[in-house]
Design a protein around this motif. Structure first.
Motif, PDB file in Angstrom:
ATOM      1  N   TRP A 113       0.832  -1.207   0.000  1.00 11.83           N
ATOM      2  CA  TRP A 113       0.000   0.000   0.000  1.00 11.83           C
ATOM      3  C   TRP A 113       0.868   1.260   0.000  1.00 11.83           C
ATOM      4  N   THR A 114       1.962   1.230   0.740  1.00 15.57           N
ATOM      5  CA  THR A 114       2.859   2.386   0.791  1.00 15.57           C
ATOM      6  C   THR A 114       3.396   2.729  -0.595  1.00 15.57           C
ATOM      7  N   SER A 115       3.745   1.706  -1.360  1.00 12.30           N
ATOM      8  CA  SER A 115       4.279   1.944  -2.706  1.00 12.30           C
ATOM      9  C   SER A 115       3.231   2.571  -3.622  1.00 12.30           C
ATOM     10  N   ILE A 116       1.964   2.270  -3.373  1.00 11.10           N
ATOM     11  CA  ILE A 116       0.886   2.909  -4.140  1.00 11.10           C
ATOM     12  C   ILE A 116       0.639   4.326  -3.629  1.00 11.10           C
ATOM     13  N   GLU A 117       0.605   4.467  -2.316  1.00 11.74           N
ATOM     14  CA  GLU A 117       0.274   5.759  -1.712  1.00 11.74           C
ATOM     15  C   GLU A 117       1.306   6.831  -2.034  1.00 11.74           C
ATOM     16  N   ARG A 118       2.561   6.447  -2.196  1.00 11.10           N
ATOM     17  CA  ARG A 118       3.584   7.456  -2.495  1.00 11.10           C
ATOM     18  C   ARG A 118       3.294   8.167  -3.820  1.00 11.10           C
ATOM     19  N   HIS A 119       2.692   7.476  -4.760  1.00 12.99           N
ATOM     20  CA  HIS A 119       2.296   8.121  -6.014  1.00 12.99           C
ATOM     21  C   HIS A 119       1.257   9.207  -5.744  1.00 12.99           C
ATOM     22  N   CYS A 195       2.797 -13.270  -3.579  1.00  9.76           N
ATOM     23  CA  CYS A 195       3.131 -12.835  -4.942  1.00  9.76           C
ATOM     24  C   CYS A 195       2.589 -11.451  -5.272  1.00  9.76           C
ATOM     25  N   LEU A 196       1.305 -11.237  -5.005  1.00 13.38           N
ATOM     26  CA  LEU A 196       0.696  -9.961  -5.386  1.00 13.38           C
ATOM     27  C   LEU A 196       1.350  -8.792  -4.654  1.00 13.38           C
ATOM     28  N   SER A 197       1.620  -8.972  -3.364  1.00  8.78           N
ATOM     29  CA  SER A 197       2.283  -7.901  -2.606  1.00  8.78           C
ATOM     30  C   SER A 197       3.651  -7.584  -3.197  1.00  8.78           C
ATOM     31  N   THR A 198       4.398  -8.628  -3.529  1.00  9.55           N
ATOM     32  CA  THR A 198       5.733  -8.431  -4.101  1.00  9.55           C
ATOM     33  C   THR A 198       5.653  -7.751  -5.464  1.00  9.55           C
ATOM     34  N   ILE A 199       4.692  -8.157  -6.273  1.00  7.91           N
ATOM     35  CA  ILE A 199       4.520  -7.556  -7.602  1.00  7.91           C
ATOM     36  C   ILE A 199       4.145  -6.082  -7.482  1.00  7.91           C
ATOM     37  N   ILE A 200       3.243  -5.775  -6.551  1.00  8.19           N
ATOM     38  CA  ILE A 200       2.821  -4.379  -6.354  1.00  8.19           C
ATOM     39  C   ILE A 200       3.998  -3.523  -5.905  1.00  8.19           C
ATOM     40  N   VAL A 201       4.757  -4.021  -4.937  1.00  4.65           N
ATOM     41  CA  VAL A 201       5.919  -3.269  -4.455  1.00  4.65           C
ATOM     42  C   VAL A 201       6.902  -3.027  -5.596  1.00  4.65           C
ATOM     43  N   THR A 202       7.164  -4.062  -6.370  1.00  5.16           N
ATOM     44  CA  THR A 202       8.113  -3.943  -7.483  1.00  5.16           C
ATOM     45  C   THR A 202       7.622  -2.949  -8.526  1.00  5.16           C
ATOM     46  N   PHE A 203       6.394  -3.143  -8.975  1.00  4.03           N
ATOM     47  CA  PHE A 203       5.857  -2.319 -10.064  1.00  4.03           C
ATOM     48  C   PHE A 203       5.750  -0.852  -9.662  1.00  4.03           C
ATOM     49  N   PHE A 204       5.146  -0.577  -8.521  1.00  3.67           N
ATOM     50  CA  PHE A 204       4.902   0.813  -8.144  1.00  3.67           C
ATOM     51  C   PHE A 204       6.173   1.523  -7.682  1.00  3.67           C
ATOM     52  N   SER A 205       7.134   0.790  -7.165  1.00  7.93           N
ATOM     53  CA  SER A 205       8.410   1.422  -6.807  1.00  7.93           C
ATOM     54  C   SER A 205       9.174   1.838  -8.060  1.00  7.93           C
ATOM     55  N   ILE A 206       9.233   0.935  -9.032  1.00  2.95           N
ATOM     56  CA  ILE A 206       9.897   1.269 -10.295  1.00  2.95           C
ATOM     57  C   ILE A 206       9.138   2.384 -11.013  1.00  2.95           C
ATOM     58  N   ALA A 207       7.809   2.294 -10.991  1.00  3.72           N
ATOM     59  CA  ALA A 207       6.992   3.321 -11.641  1.00  3.72           C
ATOM     60  C   ALA A 207       7.208   4.686 -11.003  1.00  3.72           C
TER      61      ALA A 207
END
Length: 333
Positions: A113-119, A195-207
């Protein structure tokens, strides 16, 4: 879950000597607890830090890590010292599973959630411009995640739809509550919490990194880099730590789900599982390194201590010289 050709993960222990594990855990746990307390204290005592939206998830992550450091690690050390889980009662295993599995995966969910919220905080700060917006966009998702995690792990661990197998001779009672092997809950645990948590962290951090680079290059757009730099670096640092140590164990989980035999790569999986402890150990230091104000404060504290030691040393030397040659010192005075 044993296999005719070998031993499954939940029936084995990492081959690293227990003495080695004991000292590794102890050496890292003590400074990690101190660092967690130091960072939490300064985040909570400072009004500006306490009210900063981007610090709220960090405070939650640190609080969970501190609870983990104060419970899971001492129990593991006690297991090594006594040779088995003591006391050998079901409640001990259930609570240990709740801490070991529940707390760790709660960190994964909150970090996702943090990786999404930072956007939102960096590029859409108008979404949190009013109290009502802040509640629905910032506070509510965090509250829902925490309540969901508490409820979910309380139910699946203390009131499971299956029968637990308590292995008191293995660390964390084998770290394998029965819901992990349930046809529905097991897939949910691996798919969503893993898996989903790891994918979200990866995708949104890179994004986030790519969006920042893109906005900085567009000169006609004003981007307040100095304002957002701390929270961007903070997220990327925490995400890098999490992905580095969590990604291998996730790969093993996916491989098992896709048909990798239970006995293949058991020790490698045990090692990757053991190394996930360092997510909790290193998290406070990574957060500390992303807070330059605290770093400078810590540096100044160390500098003052060195100056005081130097002053005391010089004073003691002068006193010793006076005692050795009082007439000479009196003449000089």
């Amino acid at each position: 879950m044993t296999n005719s050709n070998g031993t499954a993960f939940e029936n084995t222990e990492i081959y690293w000597p227990r003495t080695l594990r004991f000292w590794l855990l102890l050496i890292f746990d003590i400074p990690s607890i101190i660092c967690s307390l130091f960072v939490l204290y300064h985040l909570l005592i400072n009004r500006a830090s306490r009210h900063a939206l981007h610090n709220h998830t960090v405070i939650v992550l640190l609080s969970i890590a501190l609870c983990f450091q104060l419970t899971d690690i001492p129990w593991y050390l006690d297991f090594i010292r006594k040779g088995s889980v003591r006391p050998q009662i079901q409640a001990r295993c259930l609570i240990w599973w709740l801490v070991n599995l529940g707390f760790y995966n709660t960190v994964s969910l909150i970090l996702a959630w943090t990786s999404i919220e930072r956007h939102i905080l960096v590029f859409h700060d108008q979404w949190t411009s009013t109290r009502k917006k802040r509640f629905f966009v910032h506070y509510l998702p965090l509250i829902v995640l925490i309540l969901y995690s508490i409820t979910y792990y309380t139910i699946v661990i203390f009131f499971p739809p299956c029968k637990h197998d308590y292995k008191y001779k293995l660390p964390v009672c084998a770290a394998s509550p029965c819901h992990l092997f349930h046809p529905v809950l097991g897939v949910w645990e691996m798919g969503v919490h893993g898996c989903l948590s790891t994918i979200i962290v990866t995708f949104f951090s890179i994004a986030l990194l790519l969006r920042v680079i893109h906005h900085k290059r567009r000169r006609h757009r004003v981007f307040r880099w100095k304002v957002y730099r701390k929270m961007i670096i903070q997220l990327l640092s925490i995400s890098a730590l999490y992905l580095l140590l969590n990604f291998p164990i996730m790969l093993f989980s996916v491989a098992r789900f896709l048909g990798l035999p239970n006995h293949v790569g058991v020790q490698a999986q045990q090692i990757t599982f053991f190394l996930t402890y360092w997510v909790m150990f290193l998290l406070p230091f990574v957060i500390l390194s992303s807070l330059p104000g605290l770093r400078n404060k810590l540096y100044m504290i160390g500098l003052l201590k060195r100056q005081r030691r130097s002053t005391v040393t010089i004073t003691m030397r002068r006193l010793i010289n006076v005692q050795k040659n009082p007439l000479h010192c009196a003449y000089i005075g």
